[in-house]
Design a protein around this motif. Sequence first.
Motif, PDB file in Angstrom:
ATOM      1  N   ARG A 165       0.810  -1.226   0.000  1.00  0.00           N
ATOM      2  CA  ARG A 165       0.000   0.000   0.000  1.00  0.00           C
ATOM      3  C   ARG A 165       0.840   1.272   0.000  1.00  0.00           C
ATOM      4  NH1 ARG A 165      -4.158  -0.101   4.665  1.00  0.00           N
ATOM      5  NH2 ARG A 165      -2.579  -1.343   5.765  1.00  0.00           N
ATOM      6  N   ALA A 166       2.033   1.246   0.596  1.00  0.00           N
ATOM      7  CA  ALA A 166       2.838   2.464   0.659  1.00  0.00           C
ATOM      8  C   ALA A 166       3.304   2.883  -0.726  1.00  0.00           C
ATOM      9  CB  ALA A 166       4.022   2.268   1.598  1.00  0.00           C
ATOM     10  N   ASP A 167       3.935   1.973  -1.455  1.00  0.00           N
ATOM     11  CA  ASP A 167       4.396   2.308  -2.800  1.00  0.00           C
ATOM     12  C   ASP A 167       3.225   2.531  -3.749  1.00  0.00           C
ATOM     13  OD1 ASP A 167       7.126   2.478  -2.454  1.00  0.00           O
ATOM     14  OD2 ASP A 167       7.477   0.365  -2.825  1.00  0.00           O
ATOM     15  N   LEU A 168       2.123   1.815  -3.529  1.00  0.00           N
ATOM     16  CA  LEU A 168       0.932   2.050  -4.341  1.00  0.00           C
ATOM     17  C   LEU A 168       0.444   3.484  -4.150  1.00  0.00           C
ATOM     18  CD1 LEU A 168      -1.242   0.998  -6.255  1.00  0.00           C
ATOM     19  CD2 LEU A 168      -2.464   0.068  -4.268  1.00  0.00           C
ATOM     20  N   ALA A 169       0.443   3.951  -2.907  1.00  0.00           N
ATOM     21  CA  ALA A 169       0.056   5.331  -2.632  1.00  0.00           C
ATOM     22  C   ALA A 169       0.978   6.313  -3.354  1.00  0.00           C
ATOM     23  CB  ALA A 169       0.066   5.594  -1.130  1.00  0.00           C
ATOM     24  N   LEU A 170       2.283   6.076  -3.270  1.00  0.00           N
ATOM     25  CA  LEU A 170       3.237   6.957  -3.946  1.00  0.00           C
ATOM     26  C   LEU A 170       2.985   6.987  -5.444  1.00  0.00           C
ATOM     27  CD1 LEU A 170       6.573   6.087  -2.092  1.00  0.00           C
ATOM     28  CD2 LEU A 170       5.288   8.230  -1.967  1.00  0.00           C
ATOM     29  N   SER A 171       2.698   5.812  -6.024  1.00  0.00           N
ATOM     30  CA  SER A 171       2.430   5.736  -7.455  1.00  0.00           C
ATOM     31  C   SER A 171       1.194   6.536  -7.843  1.00  0.00           C
ATOM     32  CB  SER A 171       2.257   4.272  -7.868  1.00  0.00           C
ATOM     33  OG  SER A 171       1.949   4.153  -9.241  1.00  0.00           O
ATOM     34  N   MET A 172       0.261   6.658  -6.897  1.00  0.00           N
ATOM     35  CA  MET A 172      -0.970   7.391  -7.142  1.00  0.00           C
ATOM     36  C   MET A 172      -0.844   8.874  -6.779  1.00  0.00           C
ATOM     37  SD  MET A 172      -3.544   4.459  -5.602  1.00  0.00           S
ATOM     38  CE  MET A 172      -5.092   5.307  -5.999  1.00  0.00           C
ATOM     39  N   GLY A 173       0.373   9.297  -6.411  1.00  0.00           N
ATOM     40  CA  GLY A 173       0.607  10.685  -6.052  1.00  0.00           C
ATOM     41  C   GLY A 173       0.132  11.027  -4.656  1.00  0.00           C
ATOM     42  N   ALA A 185      -8.287   0.764  -4.162  1.00  0.00           N
ATOM     43  CA  ALA A 185      -7.389   0.042  -5.059  1.00  0.00           C
ATOM     44  C   ALA A 185      -6.980  -1.294  -4.446  1.00  0.00           C
ATOM     45  CB  ALA A 185      -6.157   0.893  -5.354  1.00  0.00           C
ATOM     46  N   THR A 186      -6.737  -1.295  -3.143  1.00  0.00           N
ATOM     47  CA  THR A 186      -6.387  -2.532  -2.441  1.00  0.00           C
ATOM     48  C   THR A 186      -7.503  -3.549  -2.566  1.00  0.00           C
ATOM     49  OG1 THR A 186      -4.996  -1.336  -0.861  1.00  0.00           O
ATOM     50  CG2 THR A 186      -5.781  -3.516  -0.198  1.00  0.00           C
ATOM     51  N   LEU A 187      -8.725  -3.116  -2.371  1.00  0.00           N
ATOM     52  CA  LEU A 187      -9.867  -4.027  -2.481  1.00  0.00           C
ATOM     53  C   LEU A 187      -9.990  -4.569  -3.901  1.00  0.00           C
ATOM     54  CD1 LEU A 187     -12.546  -2.123  -0.352  1.00  0.00           C
ATOM     55  CD2 LEU A 187     -11.034  -3.992   0.349  1.00  0.00           C
TER      56      LEU A 187
END
Length: 241
Positions: A165-173, A185-187
């Motif tokens: 979730r951390a890197d996913l958040a970064l990827s989403m700005g 997105a996680t779900l």
Amino acid sequence: MNMSNSFKLGTFVKTASPHVIEVLGTTRLDFVCIDAEHAPMDRAVLDIMVMAARTTRLQAFVRIPEINPAVVLSTLDIGATGLLVPHVDSADQAAEVVAMARYKGGLRGFSSSPRFAGYGSLGMKEALRAGDEAQIICQIESEEALKSAAAIAAVPGVAGLFVGRADLALSMGLDNPRDERVTQATLDILRAARQAGKIAGVHVGNNAERDQFAAEGADWFIVSSDQTLLRQAAQGIAHVD
């Protein structure tokens, strides 16, 4: 088995000590995930860490530092139960990782001498069978991977998806892994894994988050890490005037 019998529980191990693994082996955790991506774990350290896990009932997963045939080979040769593979962004990339990890239909080089093959005590046929049982779990942690989650989950040999979730958040700005957009997105990723009949995994900070995602179908949890658990326990007993 863990206390719920409906999902698997583990924690990241970031401290380069086999004793940590031994201690965790006295608990009701199902597995450990030794973090060679974000902690100082070279091949020699990983070797003794996996050795320690194999003396307990814990399964030993390793989060590898990079997608590299030599890294995949050496980590599986020392007897890891499976690999948590970071930054898998496409089905083609997932298929490449599976090929690196497989004998049958794959590219993994064979030797009967490593730990996974019983130091030569297994015949070649049995060693090949044991080697191809290694679980490959792809970490989904970018917007590109989010879009490809269903295709990645469908790749033969991929055991499951795991949400970073951390890197996913970064990827989403974003700078908050608990932002509602990251949660959605996680779900979506967990749903893609379940629909493919694969492991649906996620890293969580505590049991409340675990139960939240378990209710949404997640069934493989890495809860916190050895370092955080130690710090929280120490802080809990610290005397403050």
